[in-house]
Design an enzyme around this catalytic site. Structure first.
Site, PDB file in Angstrom:
ATOM      1  N   CYS A  69       0.748  -1.254   0.120  1.00 43.51           N
ATOM      2  CA  CYS A  69       0.015   0.005  -0.027  1.00 43.51           C
ATOM      3  C   CYS A  69       0.769   1.077   0.037  1.00 43.51           C
ATOM      4  CB  CYS A  69      -1.094  -0.075   1.207  1.00 43.51           C
ATOM      5  SG  CYS A  69      -0.077   0.046   2.850  1.00 43.51           S
ATOM      6  N   HIS A 108      -2.253   0.976   7.078  1.00 43.70           N
ATOM      7  CA  HIS A 108      -2.587   1.148   5.564  1.00 43.70           C
ATOM      8  C   HIS A 108      -2.852   2.674   5.003  1.00 43.70           C
ATOM      9  CE1 HIS A 108      -4.310   0.054   1.626  1.00 43.70           C
ATOM     10  NE2 HIS A 108      -5.434   0.788   1.885  1.00 43.70           N
ATOM     11  N   ASP A 123      -7.666   3.881  -4.186  1.00 42.32           N
ATOM     12  CA  ASP A 123      -6.983   2.736  -3.402  1.00 42.32           C
ATOM     13  C   ASP A 123      -6.369   1.910  -4.450  1.00 42.32           C
ATOM     14  OD1 ASP A 123      -5.391   1.086  -1.783  1.00 42.32           O
ATOM     15  OD2 ASP A 123      -7.229   1.140  -0.298  1.00 42.32           O
TER      16      ASP A 123
END
Length: 284
Positions: A69, A108, A123
């Site tokens: 991420c 995250h 995302d």
């Protein structure tokens, strides 16, 4: 760092967005997922991920790797800013499938984009449960994407991203929380401690399993440990069902699979790993 080379990396060299728009945002988001794998192979081939944009650009664009991420969303935030989008880096806490509780802050890295007065959750670094195109932060109603459905629910100052797995049963279906976040602005360097944690802790997926996964036009392709898993999303050819096939791999086959299926050539030898994750302490 060259924006045009980044766009070429995700297959948009001939279709670079002329100006910030929702269509352009959806396009670069989807193309990134189709082109740049979600992977943790650096930690399993003798290296360490460091969160500096030039290093991430060299890895993802020049060397055509992927990342988790902080890498994918961290560099993607730079691309969006270079394209003229107003981007905010956000901290999210992922819900553990083992404990049912949330990870710590900065677990995250996700993004919010403000466009024409409306906010969108972006995302490109969440792996298999991730959404393909941005989700609206202006509604709590279900948002369908193919056979999947997501929603962003509000709870006090937090937003909770939820989905129904590989199905869509509408608003009354069974919702599962994926992660929660606030809209407080963060910086890439704020995630350095958790980035190291995910590479060194037996409580982290990225430490326990060598993995690489990418969206395909028909589903998802995933390498993990010594397996290659091919998922085909429901379509007419599958009779409307989700299809999954698994191929066992020998160690000498893994570099070939990574190169042929994911376009990844590692600088050092990979040590395949697929160990059980130690349940993290319940703190959140």
């Amino acid at each position: 760092m060259d924006m045009q080379k980044y766009l070429a990396r995700i297959g948009l060299e001939a279709r670079a967005p002329a100006a910030p728009s929702l269509d352009a945002l959806r396009s670069v988001h989807a193309r990134h997922l189709l082109s740049v794998p979600f992977e943790d192979l650096t930690a399993h081939s003798g290296g360490r991920v460091r969160l500096a944009l030039p290093l991430l650009y060299d890895k993802l664009v020049v060397r055509r790797r992927g990342g988790f991420c902080c890498e994918n969303n961290g560099l993607f935030s730079w691309l969006l800013s270079a394209l003229g989008f107003r981007v905010t880096v956000l901290s999210a806490q992922v819900r553990s499938a083992i404990t049912g509780c949330y990870g710590p802050p900065f677990d995250h890295l996700t993004l919010a984009v403000t466009l024409q007065g409306r906010r969108w959750l972006c995302d490109v670094g969440f792996g298999a449960p991730g959404f393909t195109t941005p989700l609206s932060l202006e509604t709590t109603e279900p948002q369908a994407q193919g056979h999947r459905v997501y929603r962003v629910r509000r709870e006090l100052d937090a937003r909770l991203l939820e989905w129904q797995g590989e199905e869509n049963r509408g608003v009354d279906g069974e919702w599962t929380e994926l992660y929660k976040f606030t809209l407080a602005p963060r910086r890439l360097e704020d995630f350095a401690e958790m980035c190291l944690y995910h590479q060194t802790s037996p409580c982290s997926l990225f430490y326990c399993k060598s993995l690489c996964t990418v969206v395909t036009p028909t589903g998802r392709l995933t390498y993990i440990g010594r397996r290659l898993v091919t998922v085909t999303f429901p379509c007419e050819a599958t009779g409307g069902l989700l299809e999954t096939t698994t191929e066992e791999l020998q160690d000498e086959e893994i570099p070939v699979i990574l190169a042929e299926k994911f376009g990844i050539v590692l600088d050092s030898q990979l040590v395949p790993k697929d160990e059980a994750i130690t349940p993290p302490p319940v703190m959140y």
